[in-house]
Design an enzyme around this catalytic site. Structure first.
Site, PDB file in Angstrom:
ATOM      1  CG  HIS A  85      -2.293  -0.767   1.040  1.00 59.66           C
ATOM      2  ND1 HIS A  85      -3.489  -0.431   1.413  1.00 59.66           N
ATOM      3  CD2 HIS A  85      -2.246  -2.035   0.357  1.00 59.66           C
ATOM      4  CE1 HIS A  85      -4.142  -1.398   1.186  1.00 59.66           C
ATOM      5  NE2 HIS A  85      -3.798  -2.277   0.616  1.00 59.66           N
TER       6      HIS A  85
ATOM      7  CE1 TYR B 121      -5.619   4.403   8.611  1.00 66.62           C
ATOM      8  CE2 TYR B 121      -6.325   3.710  10.486  1.00 66.62           C
ATOM      9  CZ  TYR B 121      -5.326   3.502   9.610  1.00 66.62           C
ATOM     10  OH  TYR B 121      -4.527   2.629   9.788  1.00 66.62           O
TER      11      TYR B 121
ATOM     12  N   PRO C 204      -5.245   0.939  18.457  1.00 63.42           N
ATOM     13  CG  PRO C 204      -7.471  -0.152  17.614  1.00 63.42           C
ATOM     14  CD  PRO C 204      -6.867   0.275  18.751  1.00 63.42           C
TER      15      PRO C 204
ATOM     16  CE  LYS D 236       2.884   3.042  13.439  1.00 59.65           C
ATOM     17  NZ  LYS D 236       3.717   2.689  11.961  1.00 59.65           N
TER      18      LYS D 236
ATOM     19  CE1 TYR E  45      -1.460   3.950   9.296  1.00 54.18           C
ATOM     20  CE2 TYR E  45      -0.447   3.196   7.416  1.00 54.18           C
ATOM     21  CZ  TYR E  45      -1.442   3.048   8.218  1.00 54.18           C
ATOM     22  OH  TYR E  45      -2.429   2.115   8.087  1.00 54.18           O
TER      23      TYR E  45
HETATM   24  C1  PHB Z   1      -6.758  -4.010  10.307  1.00 53.15           C
HETATM   25  O1  PHB Z   1      -6.829  -4.414   8.738  1.00 53.15           O
HETATM   26  O2  PHB Z   1      -7.356  -4.819  11.052  1.00 53.15           O
HETATM   27  C2  PHB Z   1      -6.206  -3.051  10.609  1.00 53.15           C
HETATM   28  C3  PHB Z   1      -5.588  -1.811  10.050  1.00 53.15           C
HETATM   29  C4  PHB Z   1      -5.354  -0.699  10.259  1.00 53.15           C
HETATM   30  C5  PHB Z   1      -5.406  -0.256  11.496  1.00 53.15           C
HETATM   31  C6  PHB Z   1      -5.822  -1.074  12.455  1.00 53.15           C
HETATM   32  C7  PHB Z   1      -6.500  -2.312  12.163  1.00 53.15           C
HETATM   33  O3  PHB Z   1      -5.036   0.996  11.966  1.00 53.15           O
END
Ligand code: PHB
Ligand code: APR
Length: 394
Positions: free
Chosen positions: A76, A204, A296, A300, A388
Protein backbone atom coordinates in the site's frame (compact mmCIF):
# COMPACT_ATOMS: atom_id res chain seq x y z
CA UNK A 1 7.87 -35.11 40.88
CA UNK A 2 9.13 -32.09 38.97
CA UNK A 3 10.27 -32.48 35.38
CA UNK A 4 13.37 -30.36 34.72
CA UNK A 5 14.07 -28.85 31.32
CA UNK A 6 17.12 -26.84 30.29
CA UNK A 7 17.52 -24.14 27.68
CA UNK A 8 19.35 -20.88 27.02
CA UNK A 9 16.28 -18.65 26.68
CA UNK A 10 12.89 -19.53 28.14
CA UNK A 11 10.24 -17.65 26.16
CA UNK A 12 6.97 -17.13 28.02
CA UNK A 13 4.18 -16.57 25.47
CA UNK A 14 3.90 -17.93 21.96
CA UNK A 15 2.24 -14.97 20.23
CA UNK A 16 4.03 -13.14 17.43
CA UNK A 17 6.68 -11.73 19.82
CA UNK A 18 7.66 -15.07 21.34
CA UNK A 19 7.53 -16.93 18.04
CA UNK A 20 9.66 -14.40 16.19
CA UNK A 21 12.20 -14.34 19.01
CA UNK A 22 12.47 -18.14 18.95
CA UNK A 23 12.90 -18.09 15.19
CA UNK A 24 15.65 -15.43 15.16
CA UNK A 25 17.48 -17.13 18.03
CA UNK A 26 17.30 -20.54 16.38
CA UNK A 27 18.70 -19.08 13.15
CA UNK A 28 21.74 -17.96 15.16
CA UNK A 29 22.13 -21.27 16.99
CA UNK A 30 20.61 -20.12 20.30
CA UNK A 31 18.33 -22.63 22.02
CA UNK A 32 14.90 -21.73 23.42
CA UNK A 33 11.75 -23.26 24.87
CA UNK A 34 8.40 -21.61 24.10
CA UNK A 35 5.53 -21.94 26.52
CA UNK A 36 1.97 -20.67 26.32
CA UNK A 37 -1.16 -21.00 28.41
CA UNK A 38 -3.11 -21.61 25.18
CA UNK A 39 -2.39 -23.85 22.19
CA UNK A 40 -1.52 -23.31 18.55
CA UNK A 41 -5.04 -23.39 17.14
CA UNK A 42 -6.32 -20.94 19.74
CA UNK A 43 -3.41 -18.56 19.15
CA UNK A 44 -3.88 -18.73 15.38
CA UNK A 45 -7.57 -17.96 15.63
CA UNK A 46 -7.06 -14.53 17.23
CA UNK A 47 -7.97 -11.79 14.77
CA UNK A 48 -5.70 -8.77 14.94
CA UNK A 49 -4.57 -5.85 12.74
CA UNK A 50 -2.92 -6.25 9.38
CA UNK A 51 -0.55 -3.46 8.36
CA UNK A 52 3.18 -4.21 8.35
CA UNK A 53 5.86 -1.52 8.34
CA UNK A 54 8.80 -2.07 5.97
CA UNK A 55 11.03 -2.71 9.01
CA UNK A 56 8.65 -5.47 10.11
CA UNK A 57 8.75 -7.00 6.64
CA UNK A 58 12.57 -6.81 6.76
CA UNK A 59 12.59 -8.59 10.14
CA UNK A 60 10.34 -11.36 8.82
CA UNK A 61 12.60 -11.70 5.77
CA UNK A 62 15.67 -11.89 8.00
CA UNK A 63 13.88 -14.53 10.04
CA UNK A 64 13.24 -16.55 6.84
CA UNK A 65 9.44 -16.47 7.12
CA UNK A 66 8.48 -13.97 4.42
CA UNK A 67 7.80 -16.07 1.32
CA UNK A 68 4.00 -16.23 1.72
CA UNK A 69 4.01 -12.61 2.86
CA UNK A 70 5.68 -11.64 -0.43
CA UNK A 71 3.25 -13.76 -2.44
CA UNK A 72 0.03 -12.70 -0.70
CA UNK A 73 0.77 -9.38 1.05
CA UNK A 74 -0.58 -6.26 -0.65
CA UNK A 75 1.77 -3.26 -0.87
CA UNK A 76 0.00 0.00 0.00
CA UNK A 77 1.50 3.30 -1.12
CA UNK A 78 -0.89 5.54 0.76
CA UNK A 79 -4.10 5.79 2.78
CA UNK A 80 -6.93 8.27 3.22
CA UNK A 81 -8.00 10.37 6.17
CA UNK A 82 -11.64 11.48 5.95
CA UNK A 83 -13.34 14.06 8.11
CA UNK A 84 -17.05 14.83 7.82
CA UNK A 85 -16.96 14.21 4.10
CA UNK A 86 -13.60 15.90 3.36
CA UNK A 87 -10.82 13.57 2.20
CA UNK A 88 -7.05 13.75 2.28
CA UNK A 89 -4.65 11.13 0.96
CA UNK A 90 -1.42 10.51 2.83
CA UNK A 91 0.96 9.61 0.02
CA UNK A 92 3.32 7.33 1.92
CA UNK A 93 5.69 6.68 -0.97
CA UNK A 94 5.72 10.26 -2.20
CA UNK A 95 6.37 11.63 1.28
CA UNK A 96 8.76 9.02 2.66
CA UNK A 97 9.85 6.76 -0.19
CA UNK A 98 8.40 3.81 1.74
CA UNK A 99 5.22 1.77 1.61
CA UNK A 100 3.49 -0.60 4.03
CA UNK A 101 2.24 -4.14 3.42
CA UNK A 102 -1.26 -5.31 4.22
CA UNK A 103 -0.98 -8.90 5.50
CA UNK A 104 -3.02 -10.23 8.43
CA UNK A 105 -1.23 -10.75 11.70
CA UNK A 106 -2.93 -14.13 11.91
CA UNK A 107 -1.00 -15.09 8.77
CA UNK A 108 2.28 -13.86 10.27
CA UNK A 109 1.60 -16.07 13.30
CA UNK A 110 0.83 -19.09 11.09
CA UNK A 111 4.04 -18.59 9.08
CA UNK A 112 6.08 -18.39 12.27
CA UNK A 113 4.43 -21.51 13.73
CA UNK A 114 5.10 -23.42 10.50
CA UNK A 115 8.76 -22.42 10.55
CA UNK A 116 9.23 -23.31 14.22
CA UNK A 117 7.45 -26.65 13.86
CA UNK A 118 9.48 -27.72 10.87
CA UNK A 119 12.69 -26.80 12.72
CA UNK A 120 11.73 -28.92 15.74
CA UNK A 121 11.09 -26.10 18.24
CA UNK A 122 10.27 -27.24 21.74
CA UNK A 123 6.76 -25.99 22.63
CA UNK A 124 4.87 -26.33 25.90
CA UNK A 125 1.18 -25.54 25.36
CA UNK A 126 -1.79 -25.26 27.70
CA UNK A 127 0.51 -24.57 30.64
CA UNK A 128 -0.87 -23.28 33.95
CA UNK A 129 0.42 -21.63 37.09
CA UNK A 130 3.46 -20.07 35.43
CA UNK A 131 5.89 -18.60 37.99
CA UNK A 132 9.22 -16.91 37.27
CA UNK A 133 12.03 -17.49 39.80
CA UNK A 134 15.46 -16.03 40.63
CA UNK A 135 15.38 -13.40 37.91
CA UNK A 136 18.23 -11.47 39.51
CA UNK A 137 20.48 -14.54 39.57
CA UNK A 138 22.54 -16.11 36.79
CA UNK A 139 20.22 -19.13 36.90
CA UNK A 140 16.63 -18.01 36.58
CA UNK A 141 13.90 -20.56 36.10
CA UNK A 142 10.30 -20.79 35.00
CA UNK A 143 7.94 -23.17 36.74
CA UNK A 144 4.56 -24.32 35.44
CA UNK A 145 2.05 -27.15 35.36
CA UNK A 146 1.53 -29.09 32.15
CA UNK A 147 -0.49 -32.30 31.73
CA UNK A 148 -0.93 -32.39 35.50
CA UNK A 149 2.81 -32.45 36.03
CA UNK A 150 5.07 -29.78 37.54
CA UNK A 151 7.78 -28.54 35.15
CA UNK A 152 10.82 -26.38 35.80
CA UNK A 153 12.76 -24.73 32.96
CA UNK A 154 16.31 -23.74 33.98
CA UNK A 155 17.71 -21.07 31.70
CA UNK A 156 20.07 -18.11 31.33
CA UNK A 157 17.39 -15.61 30.32
CA UNK A 158 13.62 -15.30 30.44
CA UNK A 159 11.82 -13.46 27.64
CA UNK A 160 8.45 -12.16 28.85
CA UNK A 161 6.40 -12.27 25.64
CA UNK A 162 3.12 -13.15 27.33
CA UNK A 163 1.05 -10.13 26.35
CA UNK A 164 -0.86 -7.62 28.43
CA UNK A 165 -2.53 -10.27 30.65
CA UNK A 166 0.63 -12.34 31.18
CA UNK A 167 2.58 -12.97 34.38
CA UNK A 168 6.04 -11.77 33.36
CA UNK A 169 5.46 -8.08 33.95
CA UNK A 170 4.13 -8.72 37.45
CA UNK A 171 7.33 -10.64 38.30
CA UNK A 172 9.04 -7.24 38.41
CA UNK A 173 8.76 -5.91 41.99
CA UNK A 174 6.28 -3.06 42.40
CA UNK A 175 9.03 -0.77 43.72
CA UNK A 176 10.88 -1.16 40.41
CA UNK A 177 8.00 -1.21 37.92
CA UNK A 178 6.29 1.98 36.73
CA UNK A 179 3.24 1.83 34.52
CA UNK A 180 1.55 4.53 32.47
CA UNK A 181 -1.96 4.05 31.17
CA UNK A 182 -4.81 5.71 29.30
CA UNK A 183 -8.14 4.08 28.58
CA UNK A 184 -10.29 5.49 25.82
CA UNK A 185 -14.01 6.04 26.38
CA UNK A 186 -15.14 3.87 23.44
CA UNK A 187 -14.39 0.60 21.65
CA UNK A 188 -13.95 -0.66 18.09
CA UNK A 189 -16.41 -3.10 16.63
CA UNK A 190 -14.69 -5.02 13.82
CA UNK A 191 -16.06 -7.39 11.21
CA UNK A 192 -14.59 -9.65 8.55
CA UNK A 193 -16.63 -10.13 5.40
CA UNK A 194 -15.95 -11.95 2.15
CA UNK A 195 -16.56 -8.99 -0.13
CA UNK A 196 -14.02 -6.94 -2.12
CA UNK A 197 -12.66 -3.92 -0.20
CA UNK A 198 -14.61 -0.70 -0.72
CA UNK A 199 -11.35 1.09 -1.56
CA UNK A 200 -7.90 0.01 -2.82
CA UNK A 201 -6.35 1.87 0.11
CA UNK A 202 -7.29 2.11 3.79
CA UNK A 203 -9.70 4.86 4.82
CA UNK A 204 -9.69 6.24 8.38
CA UNK A 205 -12.82 8.37 8.82
CA UNK A 206 -14.04 10.68 11.57
CA UNK A 207 -17.75 11.41 11.34
CA UNK A 208 -20.20 13.00 13.75
CA UNK A 209 -21.41 9.48 14.63
CA UNK A 210 -17.85 8.28 15.31
CA UNK A 211 -14.79 6.72 13.72
CA UNK A 212 -14.83 4.16 10.90
CA UNK A 213 -11.98 2.26 9.24
CA UNK A 214 -12.08 0.45 5.93
CA UNK A 215 -9.27 -2.10 5.78
CA UNK A 216 -8.80 -5.43 4.06
CA UNK A 217 -7.20 -8.85 4.19
CA UNK A 218 -7.15 -9.63 0.47
CA UNK A 219 -8.83 -8.60 -2.79
CA UNK A 220 -11.89 -10.56 -1.76
CA UNK A 221 -11.91 -10.15 2.02
CA UNK A 222 -12.55 -6.88 3.87
CA UNK A 223 -11.89 -5.86 7.46
CA UNK A 224 -14.11 -3.00 8.59
CA UNK A 225 -14.47 -1.21 11.92
CA UNK A 226 -16.74 1.34 13.57
CA UNK A 227 -16.25 3.16 16.85
CA UNK A 228 -18.82 1.87 19.33
CA UNK A 229 -19.85 2.44 22.91
CA UNK A 230 -17.39 1.03 25.45
CA UNK A 231 -20.13 -1.24 26.86
CA UNK A 232 -21.48 -2.48 23.51
CA UNK A 233 -21.70 -6.20 22.87
CA UNK A 234 -21.47 -7.93 19.51
CA UNK A 235 -25.21 -8.64 19.85
CA UNK A 236 -25.87 -4.87 19.85
CA UNK A 237 -24.50 -4.77 16.32
CA UNK A 238 -26.42 -6.99 13.90
CA UNK A 239 -24.97 -6.74 10.38
CA UNK A 240 -27.71 -4.37 9.16
CA UNK A 241 -26.87 -1.86 11.88
CA UNK A 242 -23.17 -2.17 11.12
CA UNK A 243 -23.58 -1.57 7.37
CA UNK A 244 -25.85 1.41 7.94
CA UNK A 245 -23.43 3.12 10.32
CA UNK A 246 -20.34 2.19 8.34
CA UNK A 247 -21.78 3.59 5.08
CA UNK A 248 -22.91 6.77 6.80
CA UNK A 249 -19.52 7.37 8.39
CA UNK A 250 -17.58 6.77 5.16
CA UNK A 251 -19.75 9.24 3.24
CA UNK A 252 -22.02 8.80 0.19
CA UNK A 253 -19.29 8.67 -2.47
CA UNK A 254 -17.47 5.73 -0.85
CA UNK A 255 -20.68 4.12 0.40
CA UNK A 256 -21.90 3.90 -3.22
CA UNK A 257 -19.06 1.41 -3.87
CA UNK A 258 -19.64 -0.63 -0.70
CA UNK A 259 -20.49 -4.30 -1.19
CA UNK A 260 -22.16 -5.65 1.91
CA UNK A 261 -22.78 -9.23 2.99
CA UNK A 262 -22.97 -11.51 6.02
CA UNK A 263 -20.01 -10.98 8.32
CA UNK A 264 -18.23 -14.15 9.49
CA UNK A 265 -16.33 -12.60 12.40
CA UNK A 266 -17.41 -9.83 14.69
CA UNK A 267 -15.75 -8.59 17.86
CA UNK A 268 -15.52 -5.58 20.13
CA UNK A 269 -12.13 -4.38 21.34
CA UNK A 270 -11.37 -1.72 23.94
CA UNK A 271 -8.72 0.91 23.20
CA UNK A 272 -5.84 1.45 25.57
CA UNK A 273 -2.43 3.11 25.72
CA UNK A 274 -0.08 1.45 28.21
CA UNK A 275 3.65 1.37 28.90
CA UNK A 276 5.62 -0.49 31.58
CA UNK A 277 9.11 0.63 32.56
CA UNK A 278 11.75 -0.76 32.73
CA UNK A 279 11.59 -3.55 30.17
CA UNK A 280 14.43 -5.44 31.84
CA UNK A 281 14.65 -6.76 35.37
CA UNK A 282 17.74 -8.88 36.09
CA UNK A 283 17.67 -11.59 33.46
CA UNK A 284 14.04 -11.04 32.48
CA UNK A 285 13.35 -9.05 29.33
CA UNK A 286 9.83 -7.90 28.45
CA UNK A 287 8.78 -7.56 24.81
CA UNK A 288 5.60 -6.77 22.87
CA UNK A 289 2.21 -6.43 24.54
CA UNK A 290 3.66 -7.59 27.88
CA UNK A 291 5.31 -4.15 28.07
CA UNK A 292 3.12 -1.87 26.00
CA UNK A 293 -0.27 -1.49 24.35
CA UNK A 294 -1.29 1.02 21.72
CA UNK A 295 -4.78 1.82 20.47
CA UNK A 296 -5.14 0.20 17.02
CA UNK A 297 -5.57 3.48 15.13
CA UNK A 298 -2.06 3.48 13.66
CA UNK A 299 -1.81 -0.35 13.39
CA UNK A 300 1.32 -0.29 15.54
CA UNK A 301 0.81 -3.20 17.99
CA UNK A 302 2.55 -5.92 16.00
CA UNK A 303 5.09 -3.54 14.48
CA UNK A 304 6.14 -2.33 17.91
CA UNK A 305 6.48 -5.90 19.13
CA UNK A 306 8.64 -6.82 16.15
CA UNK A 307 10.92 -3.81 16.79
CA UNK A 308 11.39 -4.98 20.41
CA UNK A 309 12.23 -8.48 19.24
CA UNK A 310 14.74 -7.23 16.69
CA UNK A 311 16.66 -5.47 19.44
CA UNK A 312 16.25 -8.24 22.00
CA UNK A 313 17.34 -10.98 19.59
CA UNK A 314 20.33 -8.90 18.58
CA UNK A 315 21.33 -8.53 22.23
CA UNK A 316 20.93 -12.22 23.03
CA UNK A 317 22.78 -13.30 19.89
CA UNK A 318 25.65 -10.88 20.62
CA UNK A 319 25.81 -12.31 24.15
CA UNK A 320 26.03 -15.93 23.01
CA UNK A 321 27.99 -15.56 19.80
CA UNK A 322 30.33 -12.63 20.54
CA UNK A 323 30.41 -12.50 24.34
CA UNK A 324 29.20 -8.87 24.28
CA UNK A 325 26.42 -7.50 26.49
CA UNK A 326 26.16 -3.88 25.27
CA UNK A 327 22.91 -4.47 23.39
CA UNK A 328 21.34 -6.34 26.29
CA UNK A 329 22.44 -3.65 28.72
CA UNK A 330 20.90 -0.94 26.54
CA UNK A 331 17.79 -2.92 25.58
CA UNK A 332 15.29 -1.33 27.95
CA UNK A 333 16.32 2.27 27.37
CA UNK A 334 16.72 2.07 23.59
CA UNK A 335 13.48 0.16 23.08
CA UNK A 336 11.49 2.47 25.38
CA UNK A 337 12.71 5.54 23.57
CA UNK A 338 11.09 4.25 20.38
CA UNK A 339 8.05 2.83 22.21
CA UNK A 340 7.14 6.25 23.59
CA UNK A 341 7.35 7.86 20.15
CA UNK A 342 5.03 5.22 18.74
CA UNK A 343 2.69 5.61 21.73
CA UNK A 344 2.59 9.33 20.98
CA UNK A 345 1.67 8.75 17.34
CA UNK A 346 -1.03 6.18 18.13
CA UNK A 347 -2.52 8.46 20.79
CA UNK A 348 -2.40 11.52 18.52
CA UNK A 349 -4.06 9.75 15.59
CA UNK A 350 -6.68 8.26 17.93
CA UNK A 351 -7.41 11.70 19.38
CA UNK A 352 -7.80 13.16 15.91
CA UNK A 353 -10.01 10.48 14.40
CA UNK A 354 -12.57 9.62 17.12
CA UNK A 355 -15.62 11.26 18.66
CA UNK A 356 -14.91 11.65 22.37
CA UNK A 357 -18.10 11.82 24.42
CA UNK A 358 -16.63 14.58 26.59
CA UNK A 359 -15.26 16.74 23.80
CA UNK A 360 -16.44 20.33 24.05
CA UNK A 361 -17.41 22.28 20.92
CA UNK A 362 -13.99 23.94 21.17
CA UNK A 363 -12.19 20.58 21.12
CA UNK A 364 -14.28 19.48 18.15
CA UNK A 365 -13.18 22.58 16.25
CA UNK A 366 -9.58 21.80 17.23
CA UNK A 367 -9.90 18.31 15.71
CA UNK A 368 -11.30 19.79 12.51
CA UNK A 369 -8.56 22.44 12.39
CA UNK A 370 -5.93 19.73 12.81
CA UNK A 371 -7.40 17.74 9.94
CA UNK A 372 -7.54 20.88 7.74
CA UNK A 373 -3.94 21.69 8.62
CA UNK A 374 -2.77 18.16 7.72
CA UNK A 375 -4.73 18.35 4.47
CA UNK A 376 -3.09 21.65 3.53
CA UNK A 377 0.46 21.06 4.74
CA UNK A 378 3.01 18.72 3.22
CA UNK A 379 5.06 18.97 6.44
CA UNK A 380 2.10 17.83 8.57
CA UNK A 381 1.25 15.03 6.13
CA UNK A 382 4.87 13.93 6.12
CA UNK A 383 4.88 13.72 9.91
CA UNK A 384 1.97 11.29 9.74
CA UNK A 385 3.52 9.37 6.86
CA UNK A 386 6.91 8.86 8.49
CA UNK A 387 5.28 7.53 11.65
CA UNK A 388 2.89 5.32 9.71
CA UNK A 389 5.61 3.63 7.62
CA UNK A 390 7.63 3.14 10.82
CA UNK A 391 10.28 5.08 12.68
CA UNK A 392 13.87 3.83 12.45
CA UNK A 393 14.88 1.15 14.92
CA UNK A 394 17.37 3.34 16.81
C1 PHB B 1 -6.81 -4.03 10.19
O1 PHB B 1 -6.71 -4.31 8.98
O2 PHB B 1 -7.30 -4.82 10.99
C2 PHB B 1 -6.33 -2.71 10.66
C3 PHB B 1 -5.70 -1.86 9.77
C4 PHB B 1 -5.26 -0.62 10.21
C5 PHB B 1 -5.42 -0.26 11.52
C6 PHB B 1 -6.02 -1.13 12.42
C7 PHB B 1 -6.48 -2.36 11.99
O3 PHB B 1 -4.99 0.95 11.94
N1 APR C 1 1.84 -18.08 30.62
C1 APR C 1 2.13 -18.43 29.35
N2 APR C 1 1.65 -17.79 28.28
C2 APR C 1 0.84 -16.77 28.49
C3 APR C 1 0.49 -16.33 29.79
C4 APR C 1 1.02 -17.04 30.89
N3 APR C 1 0.74 -16.73 32.15
N4 APR C 1 -0.32 -15.27 29.69
C5 APR C 1 -0.49 -15.04 28.38
N5 APR C 1 0.20 -15.94 27.66
C6 APR C 1 0.28 -16.05 26.19
C7 APR C 1 -1.02 -15.78 25.49
O1 APR C 1 -1.84 -16.95 25.46
C8 APR C 1 -0.56 -15.35 24.11
O2 APR C 1 -0.49 -16.43 23.20
O3 APR C 1 1.17 -15.08 25.70
C9 APR C 1 0.85 -14.80 24.34
C10 APR C 1 0.94 -13.32 24.11
O4 APR C 1 0.65 -13.01 22.78
P1 APR C 1 0.07 -11.61 22.33
O5 APR C 1 -0.96 -11.15 23.28
O6 APR C 1 -0.29 -11.73 20.89
O7 APR C 1 1.32 -10.63 22.54
P2 APR C 1 2.57 -10.39 21.60
O8 APR C 1 3.12 -11.65 21.06
O9 APR C 1 3.47 -9.46 22.31
O10 APR C 1 1.85 -9.63 20.42
C11 APR C 1 2.33 -8.50 19.83
O11 APR C 1 0.59 -9.02 18.32
O12 APR C 1 -1.13 -10.26 19.23
C12 APR C 1 -0.75 -9.00 18.84
O13 APR C 1 -2.00 -7.35 20.05
C13 APR C 1 -0.76 -7.97 19.91
O14 APR C 1 -0.34 -6.45 18.28
C14 APR C 1 0.26 -7.11 19.36
C15 APR C 1 1.32 -8.00 18.85
Amino acid sequence: MTKTLKTQVCIVGSGPSGLLLAQLLANAGVDSILLDRKNRSYIESRVRAGVLESGTVAALEEAGVASRLHAEGIPHEGFDLAFDGARHRIDLVGLTGKSVTVYGQTEVTKDLFDARYSAGQQFCFDVEEVVLHDLKSANPSVQFMMDGEKHNVCCDYVAGCDGYHGVSRSAIPAVVLRTFEREYPFGWLGILVDQPPVSDELIYANHEHGFALASMRSETRSRYYVQCDINDKVSDWPDERFWQEFALRLGPETAAKLQTGDSFEKSVAPLRSFVAEPMRYGNLFLAGDAAHIVPPTGAKGLNLAVADIRLLSRGLIEHYNAGKDDYLDNYSSSVLNRVWKVERFSWQLSKLMHQFPDNSPFEKRMQRAEFDYIASSEAASKTIAENYVGLPLE
